[in-house]
Scaffold this motif. Structure first.
Motif, PDB file in Angstrom:
ATOM      1  N   GLY A  26      34.117  20.081  18.254  1.00 20.29           N
ATOM      2  CA  GLY A  26      34.987  21.180  17.862  1.00 20.29           C
ATOM      3  C   GLY A  26      35.977  20.665  16.846  1.00 20.29           C
ATOM      4  N   ASP A  27      37.100  21.334  16.692  1.00 20.83           N
ATOM      5  CA  ASP A  27      38.144  20.847  15.813  1.00 20.83           C
ATOM      6  C   ASP A  27      38.746  19.586  16.419  1.00 20.83           C
ATOM      7  OD1 ASP A  27      37.609  22.953  14.273  1.00 20.83           O
ATOM      8  OD2 ASP A  27      39.326  24.172  14.957  1.00 20.83           O
ATOM      9  N   HIS A  28      39.542  18.873  15.601  1.00 17.05           N
ATOM     10  CA  HIS A  28      40.150  17.623  16.103  1.00 17.05           C
ATOM     11  C   HIS A  28      40.951  17.870  17.360  1.00 17.05           C
ATOM     12  CE1 HIS A  28      39.933  15.149  12.119  1.00 17.05           C
ATOM     13  NE2 HIS A  28      38.759  15.418  12.640  1.00 17.05           N
ATOM     14  N   ALA A  29      41.596  19.005  17.430  1.00 20.68           N
ATOM     15  CA  ALA A  29      42.475  19.270  18.572  1.00 20.68           C
ATOM     16  C   ALA A  29      41.698  19.410  19.865  1.00 20.68           C
ATOM     17  CB  ALA A  29      43.297  20.528  18.314  1.00 20.68           C
ATOM     18  N   SER A  30      40.443  19.867  19.761  1.00 22.74           N
ATOM     19  CA  SER A  30      39.688  20.136  20.981  1.00 22.74           C
ATOM     20  C   SER A  30      38.909  18.931  21.472  1.00 22.74           C
ATOM     21  CB  SER A  30      38.719  21.305  20.745  1.00 22.74           C
ATOM     22  OG  SER A  30      37.811  20.973  19.719  1.00 22.74           O
ATOM     23  N   ILE A 112      37.163  17.868   7.372  1.00 23.42           N
ATOM     24  CA  ILE A 112      35.964  17.784   8.205  1.00 23.42           C
ATOM     25  C   ILE A 112      36.008  18.724   9.411  1.00 23.42           C
ATOM     26  CG2 ILE A 112      34.872  16.249   9.894  1.00 23.42           C
ATOM     27  CD1 ILE A 112      34.592  14.171   7.802  1.00 23.42           C
ATOM     28  N   PRO A 113      37.119  18.849  10.147  1.00 21.70           N
ATOM     29  CA  PRO A 113      37.101  19.776  11.288  1.00 21.70           C
ATOM     30  C   PRO A 113      36.743  21.200  10.882  1.00 21.70           C
ATOM     31  CG  PRO A 113      39.030  18.348  11.398  1.00 21.70           C
ATOM     32  CD  PRO A 113      38.401  18.109  10.066  1.00 21.70           C
ATOM     33  N   MET A 114      37.319  21.681   9.782  1.00 19.39           N
ATOM     34  CA  MET A 114      37.009  23.036   9.317  1.00 19.39           C
ATOM     35  C   MET A 114      35.555  23.144   8.856  1.00 19.39           C
ATOM     36  SD  MET A 114      36.479  24.652   6.150  1.00 19.39           S
ATOM     37  CE  MET A 114      37.367  23.626   4.982  1.00 19.39           C
ATOM     38  N   MET A 115      35.088  22.145   8.130  1.00 19.74           N
ATOM     39  CA  MET A 115      33.724  22.193   7.611  1.00 19.74           C
ATOM     40  C   MET A 115      32.692  22.119   8.733  1.00 19.74           C
ATOM     41  SD  MET A 115      33.971  19.859   4.151  1.00 19.74           S
ATOM     42  CE  MET A 115      34.834  20.463   2.690  1.00 19.74           C
ATOM     43  N   ARG A 116      32.948  21.292   9.739  1.00 16.29           N
ATOM     44  CA  ARG A 116      32.026  21.230  10.885  1.00 16.29           C
ATOM     45  C   ARG A 116      31.939  22.598  11.566  1.00 16.29           C
ATOM     46  NH1 ARG A 116      30.003  16.572  12.611  1.00 16.29           N
ATOM     47  NH2 ARG A 116      30.892  14.587  11.885  1.00 16.29           N
ATOM     48  N   LEU A 263      42.812   3.268   9.268  1.00 11.76           N
ATOM     49  CA  LEU A 263      42.742   4.434   8.384  1.00 11.76           C
ATOM     50  C   LEU A 263      43.813   5.447   8.773  1.00 11.76           C
ATOM     51  CD1 LEU A 263      38.879   5.001   8.191  1.00 11.76           C
ATOM     52  CD2 LEU A 263      40.357   4.123   6.381  1.00 11.76           C
ATOM     53  N   LYS A 264      44.486   5.999   7.782  1.00 10.41           N
ATOM     54  CA  LYS A 264      45.506   7.023   8.008  1.00 10.41           C
ATOM     55  C   LYS A 264      44.939   8.383   7.607  1.00 10.41           C
ATOM     56  CE  LYS A 264      49.239   3.718   7.160  1.00 10.41           C
ATOM     57  NZ  LYS A 264      50.421   3.376   6.309  1.00 10.41           N
ATOM     58  N   TYR A 265      44.232   8.985   8.560  1.00  9.18           N
ATOM     59  CA  TYR A 265      43.583  10.257   8.272  1.00  9.18           C
ATOM     60  C   TYR A 265      44.623  11.350   8.005  1.00  9.18           C
ATOM     61  CZ  TYR A 265      39.134   8.314   9.887  1.00  9.18           C
ATOM     62  OH  TYR A 265      38.004   7.557  10.035  1.00  9.18           O
ATOM     63  N   TRP A 266      44.338  12.186   7.011  1.00 11.06           N
ATOM     64  CA  TRP A 266      45.201  13.332   6.753  1.00 11.06           C
ATOM     65  C   TRP A 266      45.125  14.304   7.928  1.00 11.06           C
ATOM     66  CZ3 TRP A 266      44.745  15.218   0.982  1.00 11.06           C
ATOM     67  CH2 TRP A 266      44.988  14.136   0.127  1.00 11.06           C
ATOM     68  N   PRO A 267      46.202  14.979   8.254  1.00  9.53           N
ATOM     69  CA  PRO A 267      46.152  15.956   9.354  1.00  9.53           C
ATOM     70  C   PRO A 267      45.212  17.107   9.016  1.00  9.53           C
ATOM     71  CG  PRO A 267      48.221  16.127   8.155  1.00  9.53           C
ATOM     72  CD  PRO A 267      47.541  14.898   7.634  1.00  9.53           C
ATOM     73  N   PRO A 268      44.568  17.682  10.021  1.00 10.60           N
ATOM     74  CA  PRO A 268      43.632  18.791   9.779  1.00 10.60           C
ATOM     75  C   PRO A 268      44.307  19.968   9.076  1.00 10.60           C
ATOM     76  CG  PRO A 268      43.405  17.974  12.008  1.00 10.60           C
ATOM     77  CD  PRO A 268      44.625  17.317  11.442  1.00 10.60           C
TER      78      PRO A 268
END
Length: 613
Positions: A26-30, A112-116, A263-268
């Motif tokens: 799911g999204d990163h939050a889930s 990536i979360p949105m695209m997935r 890695l410093k991933y950008w927030p969703p």
């Protein structure tokens, strides 16, 4: 040695994960969720069949236990093949462009979360997001030499085919959400045709026609066959495309194992959506949302101009949680306050105009002018037809609803290089409507201004104006509140400045170059800075014509005869005059001059007396 290390590392990573497995996120939050065993087995079986059809063995044959659901296990839902080409892709990302690939990985956290989620809606493998990684590095403003644009690198034709809007105001190829929907539709169609994700990915890069012809020409049925054995048919970019997609997926799933640590991933990506009126200023919208203009544009990369499109309401993305604040402030704004101050302006087509000439006059590309006027047919312009033009970034112009319609030849909208003075104490901006007989020099003198400044404020290359034009003036407060002085000297002295030429000076003073040359006994057009030129103004006095009758002529011997008996006005043709030049000088069309003087063409002779009114 490096090759052996890469192979060993990749095999170790895949051995811990199980390459022919799938993952549902799911999204990163889930977080991750473990799909039902039956679904896993079905997808695994499908991928295994594709690998078998490709003639490539599964790298890892060990299957997890049915009840195994390890949240740390790396899983894939696209076929993973390890060969020399894939190893080269891994070596490229890991050792040759590690800084750039690190930046792509960090930026991927935003998209990536949105695209997935979008790919999941279309029933596609979610690991296809790594196509966007190798296409653009998840850069919404990416632009290739082939004119492909956005995170999924659509060319204009393909983008429009899948419903993306591309015009002067908007380019939805840059919209990460809409372009992902378009990419999902396209990839779904390609898989339906070729039955292989490798061939679908190759067709996404080279075009389905190219891959279709390759399979038919070489009687092949898989990507590796046409890539390895018919190297001259596919470009290097396409032959490397599928291996790099696989390599990107392998590294992105286990970046630490390939040296990409910390890695410093950008927030969703998160946002609210609001509906705004046509032509809403992005500056105004940003203030209402409580963010900088750059932040609002980052949420709406598809918007190409300073405002939303001028036709139809627009759905604008704003920061998450700012909707209530935005709508409350937006409801209080008057229409004139929310519209962009640098809106479009309108001009009227004159005889001899073309869209190309109008575009050049207003410093626009012809394609942009055509996009602004979709209903205008370039080959059938009509005199008097209204054309919408753009004033350029930072220019002073009127909103479309209030724009004065002026001649496209007589007055250009302000360009990006226009210089507009800031508001000063004791000055006031006014709009002056040009009257018959006015010249730019006279108007400037009446308000104690420099005519060069007036020309610059109004984006004019020359001082050529006509009755009805509106000029922006920045004048002293006392002058703005009083009537302009109308007394005009019979003659004056003009000092030549840097950048002046004879034609511009003549246009600014409402006289001809021949007049200036005669008054100042000049043989050529050469001017030097500091030269003092005598300029005469009309002062009626009676003279005798050749037939003994008395008429009124100007003191400057310009050749204009103004009859005291009625409204008729005549002009005596001088050396260098043309019919079009006389028509511009007296603000009358060439066709009317021909009609008034029974002329069949434009031929006139020195000494001819023409009726001009």
């Amino acid at each position: 040695m490096r090759k052996k290390l890469i192979v060993s590392l990749v095999v170790a990573v895949l051995a811990l994960s199980g390459c022919a497995t799938t993952q549902q996120r799911g999204d990163h939050a889930s977080g991750k969720t473990c799909p039902p065993v039956n679904q896993q087995e079905q997808i695994k079986a499908g991928i295994a069949e594709e690998l078998e059809a490709l003639g490539e063995p599964e790298v890892v044959s060990k299957k997890p236990a049915p009840d195994e659901c390890d949240p740390n296990k790396v899983e894939y839902d696209i076929p993973i093949t390890i060969n020399a080409e894939v190893e080269q892709g891994i070596d490229l990302f890991q050792n040759k462009i590690p800084k750039r690939f690190r930046m792509w990985l960090e930026r991927s956290g935003r998209y990536i979360p949105m695209m997935r989620s979008v790919l999941r809606q279309y029933g596609l493998p979610e690991d296809l997001v790594y196509l966007a990684l190798i296409e653009s590095g998840f850069n919404c403003n990416a632009y290739s030499t082939a004119a492909a644009v956005g995170p999924w690198q659509f060319i204009a034709g393909t983008g429009k085919r899948f419903g993306l809007r591309i015009d002067y105001w908007v380019d939805e190829r840059r919209d990460p959400v809409k372009s992902t929907h378009a990419a999902a539709q396209y990839l779904g169609d390609l898989y339906a045709e070729f039955g292989s994700w490798y061939l679908a990915a190759a067709a996404y890069n080279a075009g389905e026609g190219k891959i279709r012809r390759a399979l038919k020409k070489y009687n092949a049925n898989n990507f590796w066959s046409i890539s390895r054995h018919h190297r001259d048919y596919l470009k290097d970019e396409t032959r490397q495309y599928v291996p790099r997609m696989i390599a990107a997926a392998i590294i992105a799933k286990s970046p630490e194992k390939f040296g990409f640590n910390d890695l410093k991933y950008w927030p969703p990506m998160q946002f609210d959506e609001v509906r705004v009126h046509p032509g809403t200023s992005l500056d105004v919208a940003a203030k209402l949302a409580g963010v900088k203009n750059s932040e609002l544009k980052a949420l709406n990369p598809e918007l190409r101009r300073w405002c939303t499109p001028p036709s139809g309401k627009y759905t604008l993305k704003i920061p998450f949680g700012a909707r209530a604040q935005f709508e409350q402030g937006y409801a209080k704004l008057a229409p004139k306050d929310r519209q962009a101050h640098t809106g479009v302006a309108a001009v009227r087509v004159r005889r001899g105009d073309t869209l190309g000439r109008i575009a050049k006059t207003h410093h626009m590309r012809l394609s942009d002018l055509v996009a602004l006027n979709p209903k205008v047919k370039p080959n059938s312009l009509r005199v008097g037809q209204k054309i919408i033009v753009s004033p350029g970034r930072g220019a002073v112009a009127y909103a479309e609803a209030d724009a004065p319609v002026v001649s496209s030849r007589r007055r250009a909208s302000l360009s990006a290089s226009s210089t507009v003075p800031p508001a000063r104490q004791g000055t006031r901006k006014i709009v002056y409507k040009v009257k018959p007989g006015d010249s730019l020099w006279d108007i400037a003198q009446g308000y104690n201004l420099d005519w060069h400044d007036v020309r610059r404020w109004n984006g004019q290359r020359s001082g050529n104006i006509q009755a009805g034009d509106r000029l922006v003036l920045y004048v002293p407060q006392s002058k703005a509140e009083a009537k302009r002085a109308t007394a005009k000297a019979q003659s004056r002295t003009y000092v030549v400045r840097r950048g002046d030429n004879l034609w511009e000076i003549a246009q600014a003073h409402g006289v001809s170059t021949a007049d200036i040359k005669r008054w100042n006994k000049m043989r050529g057009n050469r001017l030097e800075v500091g030269d003092r030129l005598t300029i005469h103004k009309s002062s009626p006095s009676k003279i005798a014509t050749g037939n003994g009758q008395l008429v009124v002529a100007s003191a400057d011997e310009s050749g204009v005869n103004d009859s005291s008996a009625g409204p008729e006005k005549t002009y005596r043709v001088r050396k260098g005059d043309t019919l079009s030049g006389i028509s511009r000088r007296f603000n009358v069309s060439a066709s009317k001059l021909r009609r008034l003087n029974s002329l069949r063409g434009d031929n006139i002779r020195v000494g001819d007396t023409l009726r001009v009114q």
